[in-house]
Design a protein around this motif. Structure first.
Motif, mmCIF file in Angstrom:
data_model
loop_
_atom_site.group_PDB
_atom_site.id
_atom_site.type_symbol
_atom_site.label_atom_id
_atom_site.label_comp_id
_atom_site.label_asym_id
_atom_site.label_seq_id
_atom_site.Cartn_x
_atom_site.Cartn_y
_atom_site.Cartn_z
ATOM 1 N N ALA A 284 8.532 -41.316 -58.722
ATOM 2 C CA ALA A 284 9.928 -41.571 -58.350
ATOM 3 C C ALA A 284 10.871 -40.741 -59.212
ATOM 4 C CB ALA A 284 10.237 -43.062 -58.500
ATOM 5 N N HIS A 285 10.564 -40.646 -60.492
ATOM 6 C CA HIS A 285 11.410 -39.841 -61.379
ATOM 7 C C HIS A 285 11.408 -38.372 -60.967
ATOM 8 C CE1 HIS A 285 13.102 -37.912 -64.899
ATOM 9 N NE2 HIS A 285 12.011 -37.160 -64.970
ATOM 10 N N PHE A 286 10.208 -37.826 -60.722
ATOM 11 C CA PHE A 286 10.121 -36.408 -60.351
ATOM 12 C C PHE A 286 10.775 -36.146 -58.997
ATOM 13 C CE2 PHE A 286 6.075 -36.550 -63.047
ATOM 14 C CZ PHE A 286 6.738 -36.085 -64.182
ATOM 15 N N SER A 287 10.868 -37.202 -58.163
ATOM 16 C CA SER A 287 11.515 -37.068 -56.851
ATOM 17 C C SER A 287 13.020 -37.276 -56.938
ATOM 18 C CB SER A 287 10.916 -38.077 -55.869
ATOM 19 O OG SER A 287 9.536 -37.832 -55.672
ATOM 20 N N GLY A 288 13.514 -37.622 -58.127
ATOM 21 C CA GLY A 288 14.951 -37.812 -58.311
ATOM 22 C C GLY A 288 15.453 -39.197 -57.982
ATOM 23 N N ASP A 289 14.551 -40.172 -57.836
ATOM 24 C CA ASP A 289 14.958 -41.545 -57.507
ATOM 25 C C ASP A 289 14.950 -42.380 -58.781
ATOM 26 O OD1 ASP A 289 15.360 -44.084 -56.503
ATOM 27 O OD2 ASP A 289 13.986 -43.823 -54.803
ATOM 28 N N ALA A 290 16.019 -42.319 -59.540
ATOM 29 C CA ALA A 290 16.089 -43.001 -60.831
ATOM 30 C C ALA A 290 16.039 -44.514 -60.689
ATOM 31 C CB ALA A 290 17.362 -42.589 -61.570
ATOM 32 N N VAL A 291 16.671 -45.047 -59.649
ATOM 33 C CA VAL A 291 16.693 -46.500 -59.458
ATOM 34 C C VAL A 291 15.272 -47.036 -59.261
ATOM 35 C CG1 VAL A 291 17.457 -48.371 -57.943
ATOM 36 C CG2 VAL A 291 19.044 -46.525 -58.556
ATOM 37 N N ARG A 292 14.534 -46.384 -58.391
ATOM 38 C CA ARG A 292 13.155 -46.841 -58.129
ATOM 39 C C ARG A 292 12.274 -46.636 -59.357
ATOM 40 N NH1 ARG A 292 8.364 -44.602 -55.621
ATOM 41 N NH2 ARG A 292 7.118 -46.298 -54.715
ATOM 42 N N ALA A 293 12.472 -45.540 -60.074
ATOM 43 C CA ALA A 293 11.681 -45.290 -61.276
ATOM 44 C C ALA A 293 11.877 -46.414 -62.285
ATOM 45 C CB ALA A 293 12.073 -43.945 -61.898
ATOM 46 N N ASP A 294 13.129 -46.878 -62.443
ATOM 47 C CA ASP A 294 13.397 -47.965 -63.393
ATOM 48 C C ASP A 294 12.863 -49.308 -62.881
ATOM 49 O OD1 ASP A 294 14.569 -46.272 -65.185
ATOM 50 O OD2 ASP A 294 16.627 -46.703 -64.569
ATOM 51 N N GLN A 295 12.991 -49.534 -61.582
ATOM 52 C CA GLN A 295 12.463 -50.782 -61.015
ATOM 53 C C GLN A 295 10.958 -50.881 -61.238
ATOM 54 O OE1 GLN A 295 13.767 -50.423 -56.923
ATOM 55 N NE2 GLN A 295 15.618 -51.663 -57.276
ATOM 56 N N LEU A 296 10.258 -49.801 -60.958
ATOM 57 C CA LEU A 296 8.807 -49.788 -61.132
ATOM 58 C C LEU A 296 8.434 -49.898 -62.604
ATOM 59 C CD1 LEU A 296 7.971 -47.032 -58.505
ATOM 60 C CD2 LEU A 296 7.174 -49.406 -58.413
#
Length: 327
Positions: free
Chosen positions: A283-295
């Motif tokens: 998620a981080h490498f894809s630019g989705d910071a919200v999902r990266a933090d949720q996970l």
């Protein structure tokens, strides 16, 4: 002085009844101590009741030929090295060493086979403690099976991988794993070979040797699919994801997705935690910071229910994501 000690041991040995002598000889194949169950499996004669064997072990302890210790509230037994060497020589002299060592190796291979599936469960630490107490016996069983029973050796090495992993015996794990893969017994595309390939690939991935890791993990995944071992295939996906995540390569995505989908429906929180961490990186490498933090937050919550080392890994992974995001 040596002659005096030998004479004392001879004297104590000769006072024993034949069945007590034979048991003492067979107990010499243990290293680092043993439980009463192990003594029964390796030293007991067919038809011998456990209480009879306990009486004989108690007799040997009374004669100072066996030492008694307490470990985690349970009794463990051992022989002083001088006594062990003396008894081992008698075992060899009687032509009974091979049978005793085979029984020893089979007992510990069976013990590991029962404990291994639980090493990723909630009671991991209890199972690790049991196996750690018999670490020297496990090494003896590994050495004996490698020389005399390679098929059992291949299975035993595969069973021990998570134990080595959680106890940080990574170098020893690599020696046994790559050594087992070199045996002809590990050649056929069986579940046992797949587990060795997975172990080798996971170790290489943890060392950031990505290209080498993918070769082993890819073959492990193919065999796991062919033999219907979905659990093992999911773990290969986790470590394949890791091999790409280390380089920030979005090729990790299908592997992370496959692992997460499988572990969501399993009771294996070790595999689930890792799958979530790999998906957080994706998620981080894809630019989705919200999902990266949720996970990342979910992985931390799972890790809190596990060992401190699990929590440290989850927090470290999240910290890495935050530092990369900050630039």
């Amino acid at each position: 002085r040596h002659r005096t000690l030998r004479a004392a041991i001879d004297w104590s040995h000769e006072l024993l009844a034949p069945e007590a002598r034979e048991l003492l000889h067979r107990l010499a194949v243990f290293r680092g101590g043993f439980t009463l169950d192990a003594a029964q499996a390796v030293g007991g004669q067919e038809g011998t009741h456990p209480l009879e064997l306990l009486d004989t072990v108690a007799l040997l302890a009374d004669r100072s030929l066996v030492q008694v210790h307490e470990s985690d509230g349970a009794a463990r037994y051992s022989l002083l090295e001088t006594i062990r060497q003396y008894a081992l020589a008698k075992l060899v002299e009687a032509g009974a060493e091979v049978k005793a060592r085979a029984r020893h190796a089979h007992h510990y291979a069976d013990l590991v086979a029962v404990r291994a599936p639980e090493l990723n469960g909630a009671a991991r630490q209890a199972h690790v403690r049991v196996l750690s107490a018999d670490l020297e016996n496990l090494r003896e069983a590994l050495a004996w099976t490698r020389a005399h029973d390679p098929v059992r050796h291949v299975a035993l090495v595969g069973d021990l991988w998570w134990f080595w992993m959680f106890t940080r015996h990574w170098k020893e794990s690599a020696e046994w794993t790559f050594g087992a893969l070199a045996l002809s017994a590990a050649g056929p595309p069986t579940r046992e070979r797949a587990r060795l390939l997975f172990g080798a690939g996971a170790l290489l991935a943890l060392q950031a040797r990505a290209d080498e890791a993918r070769g082993y993990l890819g073959e492990a995944a193919e065999i796991a699919r062919a033999v219907g071992d979905d659990h093992l295939e999911a773990y290969t996906a986790n470590y394949l994801a890791l091999s790409y995540a280390q380089a920030g390569d979005l090729a990790l995505r299908p592997h992370a997705e496959r692992a997460l989908a499988w572990f969501r429906g399993s009771a294996d929180e070790t595999g689930l935690r890792m799958a979530i961490l790999m998906s957080a990186l994706e998620a981080h490498f894809s630019g989705d910071a919200v999902r990266a933090d949720q996970l990342s937050r979910e992985a931390v919550e799972i890790a809190r229910r596990r060992a401190p080392a699990d929590l440290a890994i989850a927090l470290q992974n999240w910290a890495l994501i935050l530092s990369l995001r900050a630039g």
